[in-house]
Write an enzyme that holds these catalytic residues in place. Structure first.
Site, PDB file in Angstrom:
ATOM      1  N   SER A  87      72.784  40.674  17.761  1.00  0.00           N
ATOM      2  CA  SER A  87      74.082  40.041  17.936  1.00  0.00           C
ATOM      3  C   SER A  87      74.977  40.024  17.489  1.00  0.00           C
ATOM      4  O   SER A  87      74.442  40.019  16.023  1.00  0.00           O
ATOM      5  CB  SER A  87      73.872  38.524  18.235  1.00  0.00           C
ATOM      6  N   TYR A 106      71.606  29.359  18.931  1.00  0.00           N
ATOM      7  CA  TYR A 106      71.391  30.689  19.748  1.00  0.00           C
ATOM      8  C   TYR A 106      72.169  31.706  18.475  1.00  0.00           C
ATOM      9  O   TYR A 106      70.539  32.460  18.567  1.00  0.00           O
ATOM     10  CB  TYR A 106      72.499  30.863  20.512  1.00  0.00           C
ATOM     11  N   LYS A 137      69.182  34.047  16.634  1.00  0.00           N
ATOM     12  CA  LYS A 137      69.129  36.078  16.005  1.00  0.00           C
ATOM     13  C   LYS A 137      68.603  36.232  14.710  1.00  0.00           C
ATOM     14  O   LYS A 137      67.841  37.187  14.773  1.00  0.00           O
ATOM     15  CB  LYS A 137      70.119  36.625  16.674  1.00  0.00           C
TER      16      LYS A 137
HETATM   17  N1  UFG Z   1      87.645  33.133  27.069  1.00  0.00           N
HETATM   18  C1  UFG Z   1      88.307  32.934  27.423  1.00  0.00           C
HETATM   19  N2  UFG Z   1      88.356  31.894  28.780  1.00  0.00           N
HETATM   20  C2  UFG Z   1      86.789  31.949  29.575  1.00  0.00           C
HETATM   21  C3  UFG Z   1      86.288  32.365  28.414  1.00  0.00           C
HETATM   22  C4  UFG Z   1      85.989  33.075  27.404  1.00  0.00           C
HETATM   23  O1  UFG Z   1      89.697  33.047  27.128  1.00  0.00           O
HETATM   24  O2  UFG Z   1      86.935  32.056  30.750  1.00  0.00           O
HETATM   25  C5  UFG Z   1      87.358  33.994  25.534  1.00  0.00           C
HETATM   26  C6  UFG Z   1      86.758  33.177  24.371  1.00  0.00           C
HETATM   27  O3  UFG Z   1      87.655  32.679  24.188  1.00  0.00           O
HETATM   28  C7  UFG Z   1      86.362  34.660  23.538  1.00  0.00           C
HETATM   29  C8  UFG Z   1      86.772  35.999  24.117  1.00  0.00           C
HETATM   30  O4  UFG Z   1      87.473  35.307  25.554  1.00  0.00           O
HETATM   31  O5  UFG Z   1      88.452  34.553  22.728  1.00  0.00           O
HETATM   32  C9  UFG Z   1      85.523  36.281  24.425  1.00  0.00           C
HETATM   33  O6  UFG Z   1      84.764  35.229  24.874  1.00  0.00           O
HETATM   34  P1  UFG Z   1      83.447  35.851  25.414  1.00  0.00           P
HETATM   35  O7  UFG Z   1      82.651  34.443  25.381  1.00  0.00           O
HETATM   36  O8  UFG Z   1      82.635  36.976  26.312  1.00  0.00           O
HETATM   37  O9  UFG Z   1      82.701  36.196  24.560  1.00  0.00           O
HETATM   38  P2  UFG Z   1      82.385  35.815  22.589  1.00  0.00           P
HETATM   39  O10 UFG Z   1      82.966  37.202  22.174  1.00  0.00           O
HETATM   40  O11 UFG Z   1      82.470  34.325  22.252  1.00  0.00           O
HETATM   41  O12 UFG Z   1      80.393  36.189  22.604  1.00  0.00           O
HETATM   42  C10 UFG Z   1      79.887  36.955  21.950  1.00  0.00           C
HETATM   43  C11 UFG Z   1      78.612  36.749  23.006  1.00  0.00           C
HETATM   44  C12 UFG Z   1      77.426  36.041  22.194  1.00  0.00           C
HETATM   45  C13 UFG Z   1      77.692  36.031  20.809  1.00  0.00           C
HETATM   46  C14 UFG Z   1      79.006  36.119  20.263  1.00  0.00           C
HETATM   47  C15 UFG Z   1      78.985  36.717  18.851  1.00  0.00           C
HETATM   48  O13 UFG Z   1      78.162  36.320  24.456  1.00  0.00           O
HETATM   49  O14 UFG Z   1      76.538  36.131  22.438  1.00  0.00           O
HETATM   50  O15 UFG Z   1      79.664  37.318  21.200  1.00  0.00           O
HETATM   51  O16 UFG Z   1      78.530  37.351  18.598  1.00  0.00           O
HETATM   52  F1  UFG Z   1      76.812  35.654  19.660  1.00  0.00           F
END
Ligand code: UFG
Length: 338
Positions: free
Chosen positions: A124, A149, A153
């Site tokens: 990741s 998590y 990785k």
């Molecule tokens: N977000 C919202 N509302 C939600 C869910 C997410 O505004 O209900 C925002 C988050 O704050 C973030 C963006 O959408 O700014 C993306 O969030 P995600 O949870 O979809 O993805 P992340 O970038 O947080 O996480 C991803 C992967 C993880 C990994 C992480 C860091 O899902 O496995 O990137 O690499 F660890």
């Protein structure tokens, strides 16, 4: 000769199995179905006309794994099986360290027993931690992820690097995913999170289909163009094809390869929501909520290395990702439950 796909009934695993089968490869799936449905196997058969061998087992169970290696002619493995919820890992670190580390250790031990030394690992972008600047490049030092998590990785990557140092007959690919979304264009397989989705796109899709009232956008006061966080979204089918290319590379030279699988482009939360509404014509009500702990304002890939060495690049647009997510979600409002 078969490719073992651990976690092959999961979201990214199932899309990768489809790509492999469509290229005429033999596939053996193992999955404990703790976060996947057995219906996925039928759907894979519907799409490809081929039914992969499937064993319901936990990758940590070495004896069960051995029986698979005894029965099947395994030549390589793609290791997806792992727990992946960032927030849950903060609450239950022991569970994450045990599952994700014991899983890979059991797998490589049994692979070694059967002299199978080719593995693609599902890593990741989180391994870059919070101090490396975007765009992330593969030669940047691994950072300190903010969640257990993410730490698993980092540790799994290190385990595989050490295994290679001990025995140069291994050939290993570490694939650092950015933000996979979208679904197979058939609408037969897609992301089916259990409970309340943690990730943005499944949440948008569930609001669109009426399962949730509104989306919370976590923060609109970041130092980005529209104030919302920027991520590198990648269509899951592009991601799956990256695995096929990475697996092929293992035959060329025995090495540890590391690749970013991302598009190299950043998209903000608001841009993604607006594109989804535009492409599908379905409203996605949202509210601005406080920032979510641990979120980085911006990260995206430098995707040059995968292009240069694997001849792989993303082909699908944010519009494709939104259309295919909606096709899957609208045809399967309750995921694989009907
Ligand atoms: N977000 C919202 N509302 C939600 C869910 C997410 O505004 O209900 C925002 C988050 O704050 C973030 C963006 O959408 O700014 C993306 O969030 P995600 O949870 O979809 O993805 P992340 O970038 O947080 O996480 C991803 C992967 C993880 C990994 C992480 C860091 O899902 O496995 O990137 O690499 F660890």
């Amino acid at each position: 000769m078969s490719i073992l796909v651990t976690g092959g009934a999961g979201y990214i695993g199932s899309h990768t199995v489809v790509e492999l089968l469509e290229l005429g490869k033999e596939v053996v799936i193992i999955d404990d179905l703790s976060n996947a449905s057995s219906k996925v196997i039928d759907r894979i058969e519907n799409i490809t006309g081929k039914r992969p061998a499937f064993y319901q087992l936990d990758v940590k169970d070495k004896n069960a794994l051995r029986t698979v290696f005894e029965k099947e002619d395994i030549e390589s493995a793609i290791h997806f099986a792992a727990f992946k919820a960032v927030g849950e890992s903060v609450q239950k670190p022991g569970l994450y360290y045990e599952n994700n580390l014991m899983g890979i250790l059991a797998l490589v031990e049994v692979m070694l027993e059967f002299d199978v030394k080719k593995i693609v690992f599902s890593s990741s972008a989180t391994v870059y931690g919070s101090f490396n600047p975007s765009p992330y490049k593969e030669d940047m030092p691994v950072g300190v992820p903010t969640s257990p998590y993410g730490q698993t990785k980092v540790m799994c990557e290190q385990i595989l690097r050490d295994i290679y140092v001990a025995d140069n007959n291994w050939s290993i690919s570490l694939l650092r995913y950015f933000n996979p979304i979208g679904a197979h264009e058939s609408g037969l397989i897609g992301e089916d999170p259990s409970g309340i989705p943690n990730n943005l796109m499944p949440f948008i899709a569930q609001v669109a289909v009426g399962k949730r009232e509104f989306l919370n956008i976590f923060g609109d006061d970041y130092d980005t163009e529209d104030g919302t966080c920027v991520r590198d979204y990648i269509h899951v089918v592009d991601l799956a094809r990256g695995h096929v290319k990475a697996l092929g590379k293992l035959d060329q030279d025995k090495q540890v390869y590391t690749y970013n699988l991302g598009s190299g482009k950043g998209t903000s939360v608001l841009e993604l929501v607006n594109t989804f509404v535009q492409v599908t014509g379905v409203e996605v009500p949202y509210k601005i909520a406080p920032r979510r702990a641990g979120d980085l304002p911006v990260f995206y890939a430098n995707a040059d290395k995968a292009l240069a060495e694997l001849n792989w690049t993303t082909e699908k647009s944010i519009e494709d990702m939104c259309r295919d997510t909606w096709n899957w979600q609208s045809k399967n409002p309750n995921g694989y439950q009907g």
